[in-house]
Design an enzyme around this catalytic site. Structure first.
Site, PDB file in Angstrom:
ATOM      1  N   GLY A  85      29.836  50.873  30.784  1.00 35.34           N
ATOM      2  CA  GLY A  85      29.855  51.772  31.923  1.00 35.34           C
ATOM      3  C   GLY A  85      31.023  52.732  31.955  1.00 35.34           C
ATOM      4  O   GLY A  85      31.437  53.279  30.926  1.00 35.34           O
ATOM      5  N   ASP A 133      38.426  42.908  28.675  1.00 29.97           N
ATOM      6  CA  ASP A 133      37.259  42.652  29.515  1.00 29.97           C
ATOM      7  C   ASP A 133      36.913  41.175  29.469  1.00 29.97           C
ATOM      8  O   ASP A 133      37.196  40.491  28.472  1.00 29.97           O
ATOM      9  CB  ASP A 133      36.070  43.485  29.042  1.00 29.97           C
ATOM     10  CG  ASP A 133      35.041  43.721  30.133  1.00 29.97           C
ATOM     11  OD1 ASP A 133      34.417  42.745  30.596  1.00 29.97           O
ATOM     12  OD2 ASP A 133      34.854  44.880  30.532  1.00 29.97           O
ATOM     13  N   TYR A 143      34.054  45.318  49.512  1.00 29.85           N
ATOM     14  CA  TYR A 143      34.422  46.230  48.429  1.00 29.85           C
ATOM     15  C   TYR A 143      35.254  47.399  48.962  1.00 29.85           C
ATOM     16  O   TYR A 143      36.290  47.749  48.391  1.00 29.85           O
ATOM     17  CB  TYR A 143      33.161  46.751  47.741  1.00 29.85           C
ATOM     18  CG  TYR A 143      33.431  47.714  46.611  1.00 29.85           C
ATOM     19  CD1 TYR A 143      33.840  47.265  45.364  1.00 29.85           C
ATOM     20  CD2 TYR A 143      33.274  49.089  46.795  1.00 29.85           C
ATOM     21  CE1 TYR A 143      34.093  48.146  44.332  1.00 29.85           C
ATOM     22  CE2 TYR A 143      33.520  49.975  45.768  1.00 29.85           C
ATOM     23  CZ  TYR A 143      33.929  49.503  44.538  1.00 29.85           C
ATOM     24  OH  TYR A 143      34.177  50.388  43.513  1.00 29.85           O
ATOM     25  N   PRO A 180      36.528  57.728  42.547  1.00 28.52           N
ATOM     26  CA  PRO A 180      35.252  58.358  42.187  1.00 28.52           C
ATOM     27  C   PRO A 180      34.219  58.198  43.295  1.00 28.52           C
ATOM     28  O   PRO A 180      34.337  57.331  44.174  1.00 28.52           O
ATOM     29  CB  PRO A 180      34.806  57.581  40.932  1.00 28.52           C
ATOM     30  CG  PRO A 180      35.983  56.769  40.518  1.00 28.52           C
ATOM     31  CD  PRO A 180      36.775  56.531  41.767  1.00 28.52           C
TER      32      PRO A 180
END
Length: 258
Positions: free
Chosen positions: A23, A43, A165, A195
């Site tokens: 992503g 990751d 979130y 973003p």
């Protein structure tokens, strides 16, 4: 004498990007590599991270992968030790990893405590732990350390049905401003990118109504792609951003301002 100080490339820099197996994180890693950086992917999805790193290496980029679980302080500490052992330096840290997928669509009274705590553990505490682990290397960078945190514009407009979130990303924004003052005396800049709704696999679950909202209310009325965000990250990790710190930069086509 030139009035331009620094260049918007990452030549000679070593940059760590967390959550970069796929992503937007993978797009950040690729952009940093194409800008000339030596890139480290970290990751929890170790196999996918290795595949991503190998793919980018196959395109001539300098990319390596490591395992990290932001929910596990020992894992973050081990990553720090591994980077010191294998590289001995770090010029940029992009804290991209976060828990976001599949947790939305619930009102404040529908979020369970376990999910709330896990979001905060990964998105807030994990960002702090990564920063804590790598701050010494960023301070020691001969190029001037660069720390970039991934926030979200959901915390700027107060997106509903996503309270855990949104709250976590609001905390990341506040953390960014505080860290900029703690690390600034050492020549380390600290900024955040907020973003909009970036169309990647991780956001496939977002309802079409929310996706369309981002298109209809943006100044640039189209879907946002990873390529729309990575340029800002490269700038903030570069020499050219040496006097930019403590800022939250929305990158959302004009959907909402900071």
């Amino acid at each position: 004498m030139s009035v331009i100080k620094g260049t918007i490339d990452l030549a000679g820099r070593t940059v760590l990007v967390s959550g970069a197996a796929r992503g937007l994180g993978a797009a950040f890693a690729e952009a940093c590599g194409r800008a000339g950086a030596r890139v480290i992917i970290a990751d929890i999805r170790t196999n996918l991270a290795q595949e991503t790193a190998q793919g980018l290496c196959g395109e001539g980029l300098d990319v390596a992968s490591y395992a990290v679980d932001l929910a596990d302080p020992g894992s973050v500490e081990q990553l720090g030790a591994d980077i010191v052992r294998d590289y001995g330096c770090l010029d940029g840290l992009l804290n991209n990893a976060a828990l976001a997928t599949g947790i939305g669509g619930k009102g404040l009274d529908e979020i369970d405590i376990e999910t709330w705590d896990r979001v905060m553990t990964i998105n807030v505490r994990g960002t702090w732990l990564m920063t804590k682990a790598f701050a010494p290397l960023l301070k020691a960078s001969s190029r001037g350390g660069r720390l970039v945190n991934l926030a979200s514009d959901t915390a700027l407009w107060g997106a509903p049905n996503l309270l855990h979130y949104v709250s976590s990303k609001g905390a990341v924004m506040a953390m960014t401003r505080s860290l900029s003052r703690e690390l600034g005396p050492f020549g380390v800049t600290v900024n955040a990118i907020a973003p909009g709704l970036v169309r990647v696999e991780a956001t496939d679950y977002v309802p079409e109504e929310r996706k369309q909202l981002y298109v209809d209310r943006a100044a640039i009325p189209r879907a946002q792609l990873p390529a729309d965000v990575v340029g800002t990250a490269v700038f903030l990790l570069s020499d050219a951003s040496g006097f930019v710190s403590g800022q939250v930069i929305p990158v959302n086509g004009g959907f909402i301002a900071a």
